[in-house]
Design a protein around this motif. Sequence first.
Motif, mmCIF file in Angstrom:
data_model
loop_
_atom_site.group_PDB
_atom_site.id
_atom_site.type_symbol
_atom_site.label_atom_id
_atom_site.label_comp_id
_atom_site.label_asym_id
_atom_site.label_seq_id
_atom_site.Cartn_x
_atom_site.Cartn_y
_atom_site.Cartn_z
ATOM 1 N N TRP A 17 -57.871 -33.242 28.871
ATOM 2 C CA TRP A 17 -58.673 -32.032 28.615
ATOM 3 C C TRP A 17 -57.778 -30.547 28.862
ATOM 4 C CZ3 TRP A 17 -62.213 -29.137 26.981
ATOM 5 C CH2 TRP A 17 -62.852 -28.005 27.665
ATOM 6 N N ARG A 18 -57.039 -30.570 29.656
ATOM 7 C CA ARG A 18 -55.983 -29.559 30.023
ATOM 8 C C ARG A 18 -55.102 -29.423 28.666
ATOM 9 N NH1 ARG A 18 -55.390 -29.107 36.496
ATOM 10 N NH2 ARG A 18 -57.350 -28.497 36.670
ATOM 11 N N ASP A 19 -54.511 -30.701 28.384
ATOM 12 C CA ASP A 19 -53.675 -30.286 27.107
ATOM 13 C C ASP A 19 -54.459 -29.878 25.862
ATOM 14 O OD1 ASP A 19 -51.694 -31.406 28.344
ATOM 15 O OD2 ASP A 19 -51.743 -33.478 27.717
ATOM 16 N N ALA A 20 -55.753 -30.386 25.756
ATOM 17 C CA ALA A 20 -56.503 -29.749 24.578
ATOM 18 C C ALA A 20 -56.800 -28.134 24.600
ATOM 19 C CB ALA A 20 -57.792 -30.541 24.668
ATOM 20 N N LEU A 21 -57.017 -27.737 25.629
ATOM 21 C CA LEU A 21 -57.020 -26.135 25.968
ATOM 22 C C LEU A 21 -55.821 -25.565 25.642
ATOM 23 C CD1 LEU A 21 -59.366 -26.024 29.424
ATOM 24 C CD2 LEU A 21 -60.017 -25.714 26.923
ATOM 25 N N TRP A 26 -52.259 -22.293 22.178
ATOM 26 C CA TRP A 26 -51.228 -22.392 21.736
ATOM 27 C C TRP A 26 -51.174 -22.073 20.201
ATOM 28 C CZ3 TRP A 26 -48.014 -25.454 18.270
ATOM 29 C CH2 TRP A 26 -46.817 -24.953 18.041
ATOM 30 N N ILE A 27 -51.982 -22.938 19.322
ATOM 31 C CA ILE A 27 -52.329 -22.989 17.829
ATOM 32 C C ILE A 27 -52.663 -21.655 17.482
ATOM 33 C CG2 ILE A 27 -53.574 -24.117 15.958
ATOM 34 C CD1 ILE A 27 -53.205 -26.755 17.243
ATOM 35 N N ARG A 28 -53.799 -21.216 17.965
ATOM 36 C CA ARG A 28 -54.288 -19.863 17.668
ATOM 37 C C ARG A 28 -53.164 -18.601 18.088
ATOM 38 N NH1 ARG A 28 -59.277 -19.555 16.196
ATOM 39 N NH2 ARG A 28 -59.412 -17.304 16.617
ATOM 40 N N ASP A 29 -52.633 -18.865 18.934
ATOM 41 C CA ASP A 29 -51.550 -17.653 19.092
ATOM 42 C C ASP A 29 -50.384 -17.645 17.921
ATOM 43 O OD1 ASP A 29 -52.872 -17.061 21.468
ATOM 44 O OD2 ASP A 29 -51.415 -17.850 22.831
ATOM 45 N N GLU A 30 -49.942 -19.019 17.894
ATOM 46 C CA GLU A 30 -48.905 -19.039 16.674
ATOM 47 C C GLU A 30 -49.539 -18.808 15.417
ATOM 48 O OE1 GLU A 30 -45.693 -20.356 16.781
ATOM 49 O OE2 GLU A 30 -45.802 -19.739 18.861
#
Length: 154
Positions: A17-21, A26-30
Motif C-alpha cells: 500500500w505504501r509503495d503504491a502511494l 513519484w510518477i506524477r512528479d516526474e
Amino acid sequence: MPQQEPEWLTPEQQVVWRDALAAVAWIRDELNADLRPFNLDLNEYEVLVVLSEAPDHSVRMSQLAEGSNQSRSRLTHTVGRMEKAGLIRRHTAQSDRRGVIATLTDEGMALLERAAIDHVASVRRVLVDVVDPDDWEAMGRALKSILAVADSGR
C-alpha cells in the motif's frame, strides 16, 4: 452499538500500500517535471489529449472532467488557465444553452503534438520500461479491478 474492529492490513499489505502511494506520487512528479518545458502539467496535458481525441476537438466540460480525471471545479481552473494561454476556447452549447463546450485551438493542438513525443518517452522511462513484461499484464488486471470499483461508485 459497539464499534467493530477494522480488518488491519498485514505487514506485507502495508508495504505494498505504501509503495503504491509513493510510486503514484513519484510518477506524477516526474511526468509533471518533464512537461514543465512545455509550460504544461499532467492535468493540462490530459485535457489536451481528451480534446484532441474528440470529434471536432470539442467536448462538454462535464465530459472533459471525467475524461481527464479531474473534478469539475479543478477543471474549471485548469481550462481557465489554458484558455488565457490560447490553447482552448469555451463557448455555450448550441443544443441546450446551459452546457459549456471546450474546444482545442490550433495552438493547443500544435503544443500537444510537440509535447507528446517527450511525454511518451517519460511514460516509458517512469513506468513501462521499469515494469517486467511478465508483471505488466498482472498490473493491468489489478488496475482494472480498482477502476471497476471506482466506476461502480460513480
